[in-house]
Design a protein around this motif. Structure first.
Motif, PDB file in Angstrom:
ATOM      1  N   ASP B 164       0.811  -1.227   0.000  1.00 13.86           N
ATOM      2  CA  ASP B 164       0.000   0.000   0.000  1.00 13.86           C
ATOM      3  C   ASP B 164       0.837   1.266   0.000  1.00 13.86           C
ATOM      4  O   ASP B 164       0.507   2.242  -0.665  1.00 13.86           O
ATOM      5  N   LEU B 165       1.906   1.237   0.810  1.00  8.70           N
ATOM      6  CA  LEU B 165       2.708   2.449   0.974  1.00  8.70           C
ATOM      7  C   LEU B 165       3.324   2.849  -0.357  1.00  8.70           C
ATOM      8  O   LEU B 165       3.338   4.021  -0.726  1.00  8.70           O
ATOM      9  N   ALA B 169       2.566   6.149  -2.686  1.00  7.66           N
ATOM     10  CA  ALA B 169       3.606   7.017  -3.240  1.00  7.66           C
ATOM     11  C   ALA B 169       3.437   7.163  -4.751  1.00  7.66           C
ATOM     12  O   ALA B 169       3.650   8.240  -5.309  1.00  7.66           O
ATOM     13  N   ARG B 182      11.969   5.931  -2.042  1.00  9.04           N
ATOM     14  CA  ARG B 182      11.569   6.924  -1.060  1.00  9.04           C
ATOM     15  C   ARG B 182      10.784   6.355   0.109  1.00  9.04           C
ATOM     16  O   ARG B 182      10.675   6.982   1.163  1.00  9.04           O
ATOM     17  N   VAL B 183      10.192   5.186  -0.090  1.00 13.66           N
ATOM     18  CA  VAL B 183       9.332   4.652   0.961  1.00 13.66           C
ATOM     19  C   VAL B 183       9.844   3.321   1.521  1.00 13.66           C
ATOM     20  O   VAL B 183      10.248   3.249   2.682  1.00 13.66           O
ATOM     21  N   PRO B 186      13.822   3.359   2.837  1.00 11.15           N
ATOM     22  CA  PRO B 186      14.094   3.961   4.152  1.00 11.15           C
ATOM     23  C   PRO B 186      13.483   3.183   5.313  1.00 11.15           C
ATOM     24  O   PRO B 186      14.092   3.072   6.374  1.00 11.15           O
ATOM     25  N   ILE B 187      12.308   2.609   5.091  1.00 11.09           N
ATOM     26  CA  ILE B 187      11.672   1.874   6.184  1.00 11.09           C
ATOM     27  C   ILE B 187      12.449   0.600   6.491  1.00 11.09           C
ATOM     28  O   ILE B 187      12.619   0.218   7.642  1.00 11.09           O
TER      29      ILE B 187
END
Ligand code: ATP
Ligand code: MG
Lengths: 369, 268
Positions: B164-165, B169, B182-183, B186-187
């Motif tokens: 989903d994330l 984005a 970007r998502v 980093p996580i």
């Protein structure tokens, strides 16, 4: 200006046809609700419009543009996910500003637009927090804010309220409605909650098995369900359906079913003529309950009350009509007891007729066609 | 119930002692002055802490050079393993493709062959391709050894980042790669770093392949092994201790991630 047009859109997953040849025209600034039971293809249709799902057939237009082949980011849409999908490693301000950052909007403009949207959604005090530090309702608002800040022409929402508790859902529902009038976006909203659909939608598209069964304004959908499925899906309790045979006696048409025989007025003749069987549809609130035999019993039906439930604003009766169960709602103060015999009459204007085989509504025009 | 608990702790303690005791003994021996090390009966705890053995070890021929090589090989291993393994893990986590399960099992199967079985063919292959006795060649080998771990761990890492994330984005203007960068990246980064450090330690400790595939360009463990039977006692202890320290430190730093990677939450 962004109306949304779907032309013969089909999406398959293996042998499952999630969206089946859907044609739909959503007007500019309209609030369109996709409503239907689980698995009927609402989400897949919405994701197809977003560009997150590649469609197997058909075209999708946003305004004048054919966006069928465009990636989500270039379609001019904003999407609110059921899970909210907030970025856990970013503050609320960064979450909301994400879309602007990608579009390389200058920092000062960005800050201003983030603040404006945050104010609109009462998030201005939370901008420095992380998603993990917010309540469900606040997260939901962040998700909306993040989708709105890029000023999408079309705002897509997939069951945005389903993770909230009942009271909060009611409150957010009203806020979303207010918001829709405040912004200039066409909105498409997915839900399986019929109350949400009726309260929010300018129009509702009722879906089943990947197809749109009926698409109309809420009042029409409620009053004139296009088929038995829509009538039983919308309304709580759902519409009553009664099967009857059509007979001709002394030159008059009669509808006879288990435990009743009625003589509909002649204006229904075009609908009834040439058929041997029919399904009657009546909403629970369109009955009239009488405790004494009416003077004119031609269209009154005798039945017995089985269960009486007080639901606050109405009293719901479960009535046994010679084996078929009817749901009838009456004034909450009506004194009625289980076991009592009553006479039922109904408002003929609100009566719906369905083909006994296809279960689709019969309209005079349909008959002549 | 209580009995089970007692048994559990007994086994845990036994295991801990089993692991820690040699480390402690080596550490003590390495810090013992040379005379005391050879004296009899030997004291368990040295009378003074002495860095004599250590200095001797570090200054002996080939140690510094091979340590440097070890570091270079380990870093190269981490880079190769992550650059190749992490995308594979991402694909396993995100995409549905034909033969996915076979691929997953195939990765595990590569660990079924003992390295010793592959030693000769590998050496021949390395000689033919002119990467025998090179740092890069050894890094390839270590990366191959670490690959199953890296792929499976990163796939479970990316599974934990909801797709989903990335989709969110993308609706906000990112490309597919942009959304990842970007998502998801980093996580997943802290855990990726942990996986990298684990790979580093794996390469740092690896002896066999290093001994087989290099002659002059040996890493530290291979160097120590090959000089073992001609070196004095204090050299052995100091060398062993020298090798253990970085591994211990690194694993200590990332222990939290290692545990969570293997699905056990650490109790605070
Ligand atoms: N990624 C997928 N792979 C395979 N089948 C899928 C996938 N996504 C959806 N489907 C199938 O397509 C059909 C429609 O699914 P969809 O998610 O659009 O339903 P929905 O109306 O949103 O239901 P709900 O109210 O439960 O969210 C279902 O039968 C579902 O199993
Ligand atoms: Mg859905």
């Amino acid at each position: 200006m962004a109306d949304v047009r779907l032309e013969q859109v089909t999406r398959r997953f293996g042998s499952v046809v999630a969206v089946n040849n859907v044609d739909l025209h959503i007007k500019d600034k309209e609030f369109m609700v996709f409503l239907g039971p689980s698995g009927c293809g609402k989400t897949t249709t919405l994701r197809s419009i977003a560009g997150l799902e590649k469609i197997d057939q058909g075209r999708i237009f946003l305004g004048e543009r054919d966006v069928t082949e465009l990636p989500p980011g270039q379609r001019g849409i904003g999407m609110v996910f059921q899970s909210y999908a907030l970025f856990p490693h970013m503050t609320i301000a960064d979450n909301i500003g994400f879309g602007l950052k990608i579009k390389k909007v200058p920092a000062s403009v960005m800050a201003e637009r983030v603040n404006r949207v945050a104010q609109l959604l009462y998030l201005d005090n939370l901008l420095h927090r992380y998603p993990g530090q917010l309540s469900g309702g606040q997260r939901q608002r962040v998700a909306v804010a993040r989708a709105l800040v890029i000023e999408p022409a079309v705002l897509l929402m997939d069951e945005p309220l389903s993770n909230l508790d009942a009271l909060l859902r009611l409150q957010m529902r009203a806020e979303l409605k207010k918001l829709h009038h405040a912004i200039n976006a066409t909105t498409i909203y997915v839900t399986h909650d019929q109350v949400e659909a009726l309260s929010l939608g300018d129009r509702i598209a009722v879906m089943k098995d990947g197809q749109i069964v009926q698409c109309d304004v809420p009042m029409e959908i409620y009053d004139k369900p296009a088929n038995v499925f829509v009538g039983s899906f919308i309304g709580n309790p759902p519409m009553n359906f009664i099967r009857g045979e059509i007979m001709r006696e002394n030159g008059q048409l009669l509808i006879k079913g288990r435990g009743f025989s009625i003589t509909p007025s002649t204006r229904f003749t075009p609908i009834l003529q040439g058929r041997s069987e029919i399904i009657l549809g009546i909403r629970p609130e369109n009955f009239r309950v009488q405790f004494h035999e009416p003077t004119d019993t031609t269209n009154a039906v005798r039945a017995s009350v089985e269960v009486v439930e007080l639901l606050g604003n109405i009293r719901l009766l479960t009535i046994d009509l010679s084996g078929s169960i009817l749901k009838v709602s009456v004034e909450p103060h009506t004194a009625v007891n289980p076991g009592e015999n009553v006479w039922l009459t109904w408002n003929e204007d609100k009566l719906c007729f369905y083909d006994s085989e296809t279960e689709w509504a019969i309209t005079p025009s349909r008959v002549s066609a | 119930m209580r009995l089970r608990k007692v048994a559990f702790y007994a086994v845990a303690i036994l295991f801990a002692v089993w692991t820690i005791l040699p480390i402690v003994l080596i550490a003590l021996a390495a810090l013992t002055p040379r005379q005391e090390l050879y004296s009899w009966p030997r004291q368990f705890v040295p009378s003074t802490i002495s860095l004599e053995s250590f200095q001797f070890f570090v200054n002996s021929h080939g140690v510094l050079a091979s340590t440097g090589r070890s570091v270079i090989v380990a870093v190269a291993t981490v880079l190769i393993a992550l650059l190749v393994g992490a995308p594979a893990g991402y694909a396993l986590a995100r995409f549905r493709f034909r033969g996915k399960e076979a691929f997953r099992i195939g990765i595990l199967l590569t660990r079924m062959f003992p390295t010793s079985l592959l030693a000769i063919p590998l050496a021949v292959l390395y000689l033919k391709t002119n990467i025998y006795d090179t740092i890069l060649g050894l890094a390839f080998m270590h990366a191959a050894l670490a690959m199953p771990f890296v792929v499976l761990i990163t796939s479970s890492l990316f599974l934990k980042v909801p797709y989903d994330l990335e989709e969110a984005a993308m609706t906000l203007g990112c490309s597919r790669i942009g959304a990842f960068a970007r998502v998801s990246l980093p996580i997943a980064l802290p855990s990726l770093v942990a996986a990298g450090i684990y790979t580093f330690v794996l390469s740092w400790n690896e002896v066999f392949a290093s001994a087989v595939l290099t002659v002059h360009n040996r890493t530290l463990p291979a160097h120590i092994i090959s000089t073992l039977n001609v070196s004095p006692l204090n050299f052995k202890f100091a060398g062993g201790f020298f090798m253990i320290i970085p591994a211990l430190i690194f694993i200590f730093i990332v222990r939290r991630y290692l545990l969570s990677m293997w699905g056990v939450a650490i109790n605070k």
